[in-house]
Write a protein that holds these residues in place. Structure first.
Motif, PDB file in Angstrom:
ATOM      1  N   VAL B  10     -35.392 -76.240 -12.867  1.00  0.00           N
ATOM      2  CA  VAL B  10     -36.370 -75.156 -12.797  1.00  0.00           C
ATOM      3  C   VAL B  10     -37.555 -75.434 -13.719  1.00  0.00           C
ATOM      4  CG1 VAL B  10     -36.790 -72.733 -13.318  1.00  0.00           C
ATOM      5  CG2 VAL B  10     -34.838 -73.386 -11.952  1.00  0.00           C
ATOM      6  N   TYR B  13     -39.615 -77.871 -11.976  1.00  0.00           N
ATOM      7  CA  TYR B  13     -40.241 -77.206 -10.822  1.00  0.00           C
ATOM      8  C   TYR B  13     -41.458 -76.393 -11.249  1.00  0.00           C
ATOM      9  CZ  TYR B  13     -40.412 -73.215  -7.411  1.00  0.00           C
ATOM     10  OH  TYR B  13     -40.775 -72.222  -6.548  1.00  0.00           O
ATOM     11  N   GLN B  39     -41.653 -70.733  -2.451  1.00  0.00           N
ATOM     12  CA  GLN B  39     -40.620 -69.743  -2.820  1.00  0.00           C
ATOM     13  C   GLN B  39     -39.241 -70.185  -2.330  1.00  0.00           C
ATOM     14  OE1 GLN B  39     -41.110 -66.709  -4.372  1.00  0.00           O
ATOM     15  NE2 GLN B  39     -43.262 -67.214  -4.667  1.00  0.00           N
ATOM     16  N   PHE B  42     -37.491 -72.655  -4.379  1.00  0.00           N
ATOM     17  CA  PHE B  42     -36.782 -72.128  -5.541  1.00  0.00           C
ATOM     18  C   PHE B  42     -35.392 -71.643  -5.149  1.00  0.00           C
ATOM     19  CE2 PHE B  42     -35.396 -68.705  -8.300  1.00  0.00           C
ATOM     20  CZ  PHE B  42     -35.460 -69.342  -9.533  1.00  0.00           C
ATOM     21  N   ARG B  46     -31.777 -72.869  -6.334  1.00  0.00           N
ATOM     22  CA  ARG B  46     -30.876 -71.924  -6.981  1.00  0.00           C
ATOM     23  C   ARG B  46     -29.525 -71.852  -6.283  1.00  0.00           C
ATOM     24  NH1 ARG B  46     -28.206 -70.472  -9.973  1.00  0.00           N
ATOM     25  NH2 ARG B  46     -27.849 -68.509 -11.071  1.00  0.00           N
TER      26      ARG B  46
END
Lengths: 319, 180
Positions: B10, B13, B39, B42, B46
């Motif tokens: 992250v 990112y 989006q 992500f 995750r």
């Protein structure tokens, strides 16, 4: 756009796009900045790359279907078989015209489709029927000269059945059999429940000897192992809502809402016993799982608790 | 995936935000789609099953963004093709059953014909080129595996793949439903 239309299939440009695709598919330390620069150089480059990527995907899909669909190779196999049949029959001195028609029947096309959690896929069958396959689903479609059918092992499928009165379309979902001629309807088989909802046309659901006919807007809910069922009315437009990323509930128990959501996400949500029977009516936009739960919190006296990878829904203390 | 690997991904990112958005914009040709995929990327990082160890987070993130943006472009294209087909079919249904039957028969023919054309395009590849394409693309072997399997150099694998992809794109661009 006319310039794009002409140049997207310009061979030199396609060659450049194909070279990038080949390099990026699996290269070591690919140069992403150079690729970005190439795309930015001319919008036609992006369109050519789209064409290459689409062709690669279509080739992969067609090849996979060919593996399970002998029909795709019909010309060779068929010619060989027909020639063999003809030679046998000629040797036997039989009239070809009388015997051959049954041999001409197209062999069955068998297609297996499986989606992973969160994946949705559209499959067009050879008869023109379209299967919109939802998340975490596995099914087998079979087409031959007399019948068309889908066996739903688990999950959800929205069917747009091409009209063909001579070949009814059957969907087997556990011990329920759904029969139609041409229509749009949705079948869910999940955790022992079989639900059928109709958007257009007439659908028959059979369980053992008992059959019930459904009209547009009818929603049939049964459990495997028992012929009993419940019939409710809903908006026919709601049947296809999942395709637009919406889950529509009318007076649904929170347990049902959660089990529907759980088909879309890897992380499973567990509702506490005291909230399972809370009722929910409304539209949930399917995006981020946690956001969806936050929206539920706004409507119902529940609270989300995260522990490790698990999500729990509990009765909220504040409301 | 450990929390530690995720946190590292992250932070990389977030640091790559500007260049990723630029890449996605270039690849998708529109800013809204680039934002959407950014989006989605992500969520992918995750929630997807990720490897225990990510050697090179930058290239891992770029590769994920590349795959997501390709899938996004393909599904947008297919949606356009399907919507235009759907409106044609419903318009015809208004005319009555007989016409709807004709449309059904045409669809059926089109689906069958399309499959045949795609398979023919693959069969038409030169033998070595076809073998490389099937190994790499359809059976998902890495280029390295294919060099060992077929006893050819990495450059040759790349050359065959380029030829195969160019040929398929040229053939299918003319006939594909998605290109109308």
């Amino acid at each position: 756009m006319t310039r794009h239309a002409a140049e997207k299939s310009d061979p030199a440009r396609l060659e450049g796009a194909a070279a990038w695709h080949a390099r990026l598919h699996d290269g070591h330390a690919p140069d992403w900045a150079a690729f970005t620069a190439w795309l930015e150089e001319d919008p036609c480059n992006r369109l050519a790359f789209d064409a290459v990527d689409m062709a690669a995907a279509e080739a992969t899909e067609a090849w996979e279907q060919r593996g399970s669909a002998p029909e795709a190779r019909l010309p060779v196999g068929f010619a060989r078989r027909a020639a063999f049949a003809a030679s046998v029959l000629a040797a036997a001195g039989l009239a070809l015209a009388v015997i051959l028609p049954p041999l001409l029947r197209a062999p069955a096309e068998v297609l297996r489709v499986a989606t992973t959690v969160g994946e949705q896929r559209d499959v067009t069958l050879a008869d023109g029927s379209v299967l919109h396959v939802n998340t975490a689903t596995s099914l087998t479609a079979t087409l031959d000269g007399d019948s068309r059918g889908v066996r739903l092992d688990k999950g959800e499928v929205l069917l747009e059945v091409a009209r063909d009165p001579k070949r009814p379309f059957h969907v087997m979902a556990g011990d329920r059999e759904v029969t139609v001629v041409g229509t749009t309807f949705n079948v869910v088989r999940d955790a022992g429940a079989v639900n059928v909802s109709v958007a257009e046309g007439i659908v028959q659901v059979q369980s053992g000897a008992a059959a019930v006919r459904l009209q547009p807007g009818d929603r049939y809910r049964g459990r495997e192992g028992s012929p009993a069922y419940a019939l409710t009315k809903s908006d026919p437009a709601a049947v296809t809502a999942w395709r637009e990323g919406q889950l529509i509930f009318e007076e649904a128990s929170l347990a049902d809402v959660v089990s529907t959501m759980n088909r879309y996400f890897e992380r499973q949500i567990t509702p506490a016993p005291e909230v399972r029977n809370l009722r929910f009516s409304g539209v949930l936009k399917m995006d981020d799982q946690v956001l969806m739960l936050r929206r539920l919190e706004a409507f119902l006296p529940v609270a989300v608790r995260e522990s490790g990878n698990e999500l729990h829904l509990e009765r909220s203390t504040s409301k | 995936m450990t929390e530690e690997v995720f946190n590292r991904l992250v932070s990389v990112y977030v640091g790559m935000r500007a260049e990723l958005l630029r890449f996605l914009h270039a690849r998708l040709g529109n800013e809204a789609a680039a934002d959407d995929v950014f989006q989605e990327l992500f969520l992918k990082l995750r929630f997807a099953q990720l490897p225990e160890h990510v050697q090179n987070p930058r290239s891992f993130i770029y590769r994920t963004a590349f795959n997501l943006s390709n899938a996004h472009a393909r599904s947008a294209r297919r949606r356009v093709a399907r919507d235009s087909q759907w409106s044609e079919t419903t318009t015809q249904k208004v005319g009555g059953e007989a016409i709807a039957d004709v449309a059904g028969a045409e669809d059926r023919l089109a689906a069958k014909e399309h499959l045949r054309v795609v398979l023919q395009a693959i069969e038409a590849l030169p033998p070595k080129c076809k073998e490389v394409f099937i190994n790499c693309r359809i059976e998902g072997r890495s280029h390295r595996e294919v060099t060992e399997r077929l006893g050819i150099s990495a450059k040759t694998v790349e050359k065959h793949m380029t030829t195969a992809l160019k040929h398929l794109a040229l053939t299918l661009a003319d006939v594909s439903r998605d290109w109308g």
